[in-house]
Design a protein around this motif. Structure first.
Motif, short mmCIF file in Angstrom:
data_model
loop_
_atom_site.label_atom_id
_atom_site.label_comp_id
_atom_site.label_asym_id
_atom_site.label_seq_id
_atom_site.Cartn_x
_atom_site.Cartn_y
_atom_site.Cartn_z
N LEU A 109 -68.77 -38.93 46.65
CA LEU A 109 -68.41 -39.77 45.51
C LEU A 109 -67.35 -40.79 45.93
O LEU A 109 -66.25 -40.42 46.33
N LYS A 110 -67.74 -42.04 45.87
CA LYS A 110 -66.86 -43.11 46.29
C LYS A 110 -66.02 -43.63 45.13
O LYS A 110 -64.83 -43.93 45.29
N GLN A 111 -66.66 -43.75 43.95
CA GLN A 111 -65.95 -44.32 42.81
C GLN A 111 -66.63 -43.87 41.52
O GLN A 111 -67.86 -43.85 41.42
N ASP A 130 -70.91 -42.91 48.63
CA ASP A 130 -70.92 -43.29 50.05
C ASP A 130 -71.95 -42.40 50.72
O ASP A 130 -71.85 -41.17 50.68
N THR A 131 -72.98 -43.02 51.37
CA THR A 131 -74.12 -42.25 51.91
C THR A 131 -74.26 -42.51 53.41
O THR A 131 -75.19 -43.22 53.85
N LYS A 233 -80.44 -47.41 46.66
CA LYS A 233 -80.02 -48.04 45.40
C LYS A 233 -79.41 -47.02 44.45
O LYS A 233 -78.58 -47.38 43.61
N TYR A 234 -79.84 -45.76 44.57
CA TYR A 234 -79.32 -44.72 43.66
C TYR A 234 -77.94 -44.24 44.08
O TYR A 234 -77.38 -43.36 43.44
N ALA A 235 -77.40 -44.81 45.15
CA ALA A 235 -76.00 -44.55 45.45
C ALA A 235 -75.10 -45.25 44.44
O ALA A 235 -73.91 -44.95 44.34
N GLY A 256 -64.52 -38.28 46.47
CA GLY A 256 -64.55 -37.49 47.69
C GLY A 256 -65.42 -36.26 47.61
O GLY A 256 -65.66 -35.61 48.63
N THR A 257 -65.93 -35.92 46.42
CA THR A 257 -66.76 -34.73 46.26
C THR A 257 -68.13 -34.97 46.88
O THR A 257 -68.73 -36.04 46.71
#
Length: 435
Positions: A109-111, A130-131, A233-235, A256-257
């Protein structure tokens, strides 16, 4: 000195003292007689009281026996119902639209841009991931595509060379055959040239198949890249419609999770978005009311948290069938919630006003006797005897039922009749206390 013997007692008279007399038992006898009389009076009183008590008990026993012979029953009369009936059915509110938001890819999880209770518009970014693993897969897929395209170029060049060889072999075979027919060359030379031409043709066709297969590989590689890019795109998760955030996963919504993709039983949604400007209400209408419920029908909504306030609702559709287990029809209503007073998940009461027969008699449901002969009621006649009457029932209103035939408004009906209530039994009727 001489001693004198006296046979009579001596009494001193010196100083005027009275003579001493003997004690009498008369007072003691009188006391004994008085005590005996008192005891005899007490015994007589006790005997009298016991006889009176026995007579009273005998009288009570006779009274109880008489009362047991004539049991007391509570009776009530039916009443004429108004021209319409009000039916209240419990229900539950639900959001007009409610969508759980899952990720289609694994990542960190970035945001997270939203919080519960926050209103969002369609297209607003809810979450970004973030992938790194997916990014590497995309790069690898692109490299594989480039490699497959290079291999295709080699296959195409080889095919072109084989095509030239095929054409030369066919030309040589034609010339050799012509010279062999003229006798200049041996027939064997012509056969060898023909076989060489056929081999060159087969190699060419095989090379064409290889080129076609390599084109299929390139198509598959391109499709794989498009899939990975689409997954990328689903990021970034956008709001699918205008609404409010009603839930976020506390265990998987912080920066961060590590987020796992999918929507299986072990994976919970990241966020849930709901549209609550209009709410749905689901109710289960009993069988006897189901035929009177139709699309577009107006009902009123009541909520315990808002006493005295009525929310108008409208039937938008029905299941048009009954659940065999509960004998109820699933019905959906909608209510305007533009002021956002109501919340999804609230317990509510939906009130329907349903027309019914004019001058219909209603009877308390506790007066019904159900048996093999159908519904009956125990009516107390003027002679205080029980008369069982067969009933034809109409609609069931819960605490009351509609009686189509078998009773009149003047009939006194026994409430909660027991097993002792039978035809011809004499009872003591007592009117039901006013509620």
């Amino acid at each position: 000195m001489a001693t004198h013997l006296h046979t009579e007692p001596e009494f001193e008279t010196t100083g005027g003292r009275a003579p001493v007399q003997k004690k009498s038992h008369r007072g003691f006898l009188i006391l004994v007689i008085v005590l005996a009389l008192v005891l005899a009076g007490g015994i007589a009183y006790e005997v009298t009281q016991r006889k009176a008590t026995q007579q009273a008990l005998s009288a009570e026993t006779v009274t109880e026996t008489a009362e047991a012979a004539t049991p007391a029953v509570i009776v009530a009369r039916g009443h004429i119902a108004p021209s319409d009936a009000t039916v209240e059915i419990p229900g539950q509110t639900a959001a007009w639209q409610e969508t759980p938001v899952y990720t289609r890819t694994d990542g960190y999880l970035k945001q997270r841009n939203v919080e519960i209770g926050q209103k969002v518009k369609k297209g607003d970014v809810l979450v970004e991931l973030d992938t790194p693993d997916l990014d590497q897969q995309i790069e690898q897929a692109r490299a594989t595509l480039a490699q497959s395209k290079a291999a295709l170029a080699q296959f195409q060049a080889n095919t072109q060379a084989l095509d030239s060889t095929r054409k030369l072999a066919e030309l040589t075979a034609g010339r050799t055959k012509s010279l062999a027919d003229q006798g200049v060359l041996a027939r064997q030379d012509a056969d060898n040239a023909t076989a060489a031409a056929e081999t060159a043709g087969a190699n060419y066709r095989a090379s064409l198949e290889s080129v076609q297969a390599q084109n299929s590989v390139i198509t598959a590689n391109e499709a794989n890249i498009r899939r990975l890019v689409e997954q990328k795109k689903y990021a970034r998760l956008d709001a699918p419609f205008d609404g409010v955030i009603t839930y976020r996963n506390p265990a998987a919504s912080d920066v961060g999770t590590l987020i796992t993709s999918g929507s299986g039983t072990n994976v919970r949604e990241l966020i849930r978005i709901s549209q609550i400007q209009t709410l749905r209400i689901f109710v289960s209408v009993p069988q006897n009311y189901a035929p009177m419920i139709h699309e577009g029908q107006i009902a009123s909504l009541q909520v315990q948290e808002f006493p005295g306030r009525i929310f108008p609702a409208k039937v938008i559709n029905t299941a048009s069938s009954l659940d065999p287990a509960s004998r109820t029809m699933q019905t959906q209503l909608q209510v305007d919630n533009s002021q956002e007073v109501l919340l999804p998940g609230m317990y509510v009461t939906v009130r329907f006003v349903l027309p019914h027969r004019i001058n219909a008699l209603r009877l308390p449901a506790e007066a019904l006797i159900t048996g093999a002969d159908g519904p009956t009621a125990a009516v107390v006649g003027a002679d205080r005897k029980i008369h069982l009457k067969q009933l034809t029932l109409g609609r069931d209103y819960g605490k009351e039922v509609e009686v189509l035939s078998g009773l009149t408004e003047a009939d006194r009906v026994v409430l909660n009749p027991g097993d002792h209530i039978r035809e011809g039994v004499t009872v003591e009727p007592k009117e039901q206390a006013a509620k």
